[in-house]
Design a protein around this motif. Structure first.
Motif, PDB file in Angstrom:
ATOM      1  N   PRO A  23       0.592  -1.261   0.042  1.00 15.80           N
ATOM      2  CA  PRO A  23      -0.220   0.011  -0.567  1.00 15.80           C
ATOM      3  C   PRO A  23       0.638   0.943   0.087  1.00 15.80           C
ATOM      4  CG  PRO A  23      -0.756  -1.700   2.046  1.00 15.80           C
ATOM      5  CD  PRO A  23       0.789  -2.270   0.817  1.00 15.80           C
ATOM      6  N   PRO A  24       1.014   2.144  -1.504  1.00 15.27           N
ATOM      7  CA  PRO A  24       1.610   3.394  -1.221  1.00 15.27           C
ATOM      8  C   PRO A  24       1.268   4.131   0.218  1.00 15.27           C
ATOM      9  CG  PRO A  24      -0.096   3.152  -3.100  1.00 15.27           C
ATOM     10  CD  PRO A  24      -0.433   2.542  -2.690  1.00 15.27           C
ATOM     11  N   ARG A  25       2.717   4.559   0.536  1.00 22.05           N
ATOM     12  CA  ARG A  25       2.901   5.915   1.353  1.00 22.05           C
ATOM     13  C   ARG A  25       3.537   7.128   1.287  1.00 22.05           C
ATOM     14  NH1 ARG A  25       8.069   3.936   4.890  1.00 22.05           N
ATOM     15  NH2 ARG A  25       7.622   5.890   5.975  1.00 22.05           N
ATOM     16  N   PRO A  26       2.549   8.100   1.484  1.00 26.73           N
ATOM     17  CA  PRO A  26       2.442   9.104   0.996  1.00 26.73           C
ATOM     18  C   PRO A  26       4.192   9.655   1.048  1.00 26.73           C
ATOM     19  CG  PRO A  26       1.219   9.270   2.733  1.00 26.73           C
ATOM     20  CD  PRO A  26       1.992   8.264   2.775  1.00 26.73           C
ATOM     21  N   ARG A  27       4.361   9.829  -1.249  1.00 29.22           N
ATOM     22  CA  ARG A  27       5.529  10.713  -1.052  1.00 29.22           C
ATOM     23  C   ARG A  27       6.897   9.794  -0.895  1.00 29.22           C
ATOM     24  NH1 ARG A  27       2.759  14.188   1.670  1.00 29.22           N
ATOM     25  NH2 ARG A  27       4.055  13.896   3.496  1.00 29.22           N
TER      26      ARG A  27
END
Ligand SMILES: Nc1nc2c(ncn2[C@@H]2O[C@H](COP(=O)(O)OP(=O)(O)OP(=O)(O)O)[C@@H](O)[C@H]2O)c(=O)[nH]1
Ligand SMILES: [Mg+2]
Length: 449
Positions: free
Chosen positions: A39-43
């Motif tokens: 799951p992508p973490r911000p930035r």
């Protein structure tokens, strides 16, 4: 607004990497339907894969998620860096559209950045300029507009007008009591200095535009002097037809050349002579004269084996028509045919042998020097017609206000002129902007920007 837009942000050609950009409330959920990875973490840049609706691998990619409002558009943004295959990029865009995204219109990402106050309007225009910049000066000008130096100057001008306006309006509020908050002499002084500043900016437009679009340099002279040979030598390619027949070049030939950080528009013209052999040549000569008038610099080429510098200059006077004309560099060509180089050509002309590419480096150095003296390196130049028109309206209103002051006109109409002036300037940065202006600006962008 409200919907989620998608586009390929990189050039439409096979390349090592191609980037698909998504902006809008559903940017993340949309991509997650095809994403195989953490799951992508911000930035954070995440390595993973994109699978199509059937679970077939489309590509291995790097995905970056920028949550709103900390993204380039101020909305939810996802960028997917794929292998730069046109098939992969098109498929990914199609997959996202199938789930409800919409293909972005030209400039729509930047438009959203403007609407979300990430950029002022002049900065948004600077983004387009930066992408188009082909020379060091054009690059510097666009950057100065993007990083806000130009914006600061424009904003200051408007703030001064608003201050003046506030004073006058205060007077109007107290009109019963017949008070004057601002001394008329002081007002006049302030307005006059504003007028001068606006005029200075208006004057810089010719240079600003040339920096953005290429600085016009005309190559003129008599038939057979070697103008086309010189154009080819400067371009280092056989662009224009060269022959020993006088009158070879009939129409103007224009090519771009980046020289010493400037982008030039080199214009080869038909040889000038008093008695053209036919109507086509006469038309070519008319066009040559017109190009000459609009050029920033003229390279007057003469055949040094045929005439002296003094003869060439006397002839040029006849051929060029009435002044004013732009600065002229006297280019003595075919010096290879001379037994020795006369001293006057060394001191008062630029000796070359275009055919053998001799003296070209020296000529290039002098051209660069001359252009450098024209103020093209200034960081604050007016370079957009839209800005020019706004400043022109602002100047007219300031001039009207000045006239009113001198004629002791009423405060009400004076306030109205100041309002017009500040509104005209406000359009430049986008503080005040009719919708049609927005549509026009952003339609000139490329898709994905
Ligand atoms: N010896 C010598 N000949 C040259 C030189 N430069 C050009 N020429 C010759 O001069 C002739 C005319 O050259 P062009 O470049 O066609 O001249 P132009 O000024 O463009 O002529 P128009 O298009 O007719 O006005 C050609 O035969 C060239 O090869 C040079 O430096 N030395
Ligand atoms: Mg020619």
């Amino acid at each position: 607004m409200g919907d989620t837009i998608v586009a390929v942000a990189t050039a439409w050609a096979p390349a090592a990497i191609g980037i698909v950009r998504i902006s809008g409330p559903n940017a993340l959920p949309l991509i997650l339907t095809y994403w195989r990875g953490k799951p992508p973490r911000p930035r954070y840049a995440h390595f993973g894969a994109i699978h199509d609706e059937n679970g077939t691998l489309l590509d291995q990619v790097i995905l970056t998620y920028f949550p709103a409002p900390f993204s380039s558009t101020g909305e939810e943004v996802v960028e997917v860096a794929c292998h730069g295959s046109l098939y992969i990029l098109r498929r990914l865009v199609e997959l996202l559209i199938a789930k409800g995204a919409r293909l972005a219109r030209p400039g729509e990402f930047t438009l959203r950045a403007y609407l979300n106050r990430k950029l002022s309007l002049d900065q948004a225009e600077a983004v387009a300029d930066l992408i188009q910049a082909r020379s060091a000066v054009a690059h510097r000008l666009a950057l100065s507009q993007l990083t806000g130096k130009y914006y600061e100057r424009v904003r200051q001008l408007r703030a001064q007008l608003i201050d003046l306006l506030a004073l006058i309006e205060l007077e109007l509020d107290f009109s019963e009591e017949d008070v004057e908050f601002a001394s008329r002499a002081q007002l006049e002084q302030l307005l006059e200095s504003l007028r001068r500043e606006i005029e200075g900016l208006l004057h810089s437009y010719r240079i600003g535009q040339a920096v953005r679009e290429g600085i016009p340099v005309a190559i003129v002279g008599r038939p057979n002097a070697g103008k086309s040979t010189l154009l080819n030598a400067l371009l280092a390619e056989e662009r224009a037809i060269v022959s020993e027949i006088p009158g070879t070049t009939r129409d103007t030939v224009e090519e771009r050349l980046v020289l010493g950080g400037y982008e030039l528009r080199l214009i080869d013209t038909a040889g000038l002579r008093e008695n053209p052999s036919d109507a086509i040549e006469a038309e070519g000569i008319r066009r040559a004269r017109e190009k000459l008038r609009h050029a920033f610099l003229v390279l007057y080429v003469f055949d040094a084996a045929q005439e002296s510098l003094a003869q060439a200059q006397a002839h040029a006077k006849l051929l060029l028509g009435m002044p004013p004309y732009p600065p002229i560099l006297w280019v003595a060509n075919k010096v290879d045919l001379l037994p020795a180089l006369p001293i006057e050509l060394q001191t008062h002309a630029i000796p070359i042998a275009a055919k053998e590419r001799k003296g070209i480096d020296n000529l290039e150095r002098i051209i660069t020097e001359k252009i450098g003296e024209m103020g093209v390196d200034s960081e604050i130049l007016l370079s957009h017609t839209r800005h020019y028109e706004s400043f022109l309206r602002a100047k007219e209103a300031v001039e009207a206000a000045l006239r009113l002051l001198r004629e002791k006109g009423g405060s009400e109409i004076l306030a109205e002129e100041l309002r017009l002036a500040q509104a005209a300037i406000g359009e430049i940065t986008g503080e005040i902007t009719p919708d049609e202006v927005l549509g026009h600006i952003f339609s000139k962008f490329c898709i994905g920007k």
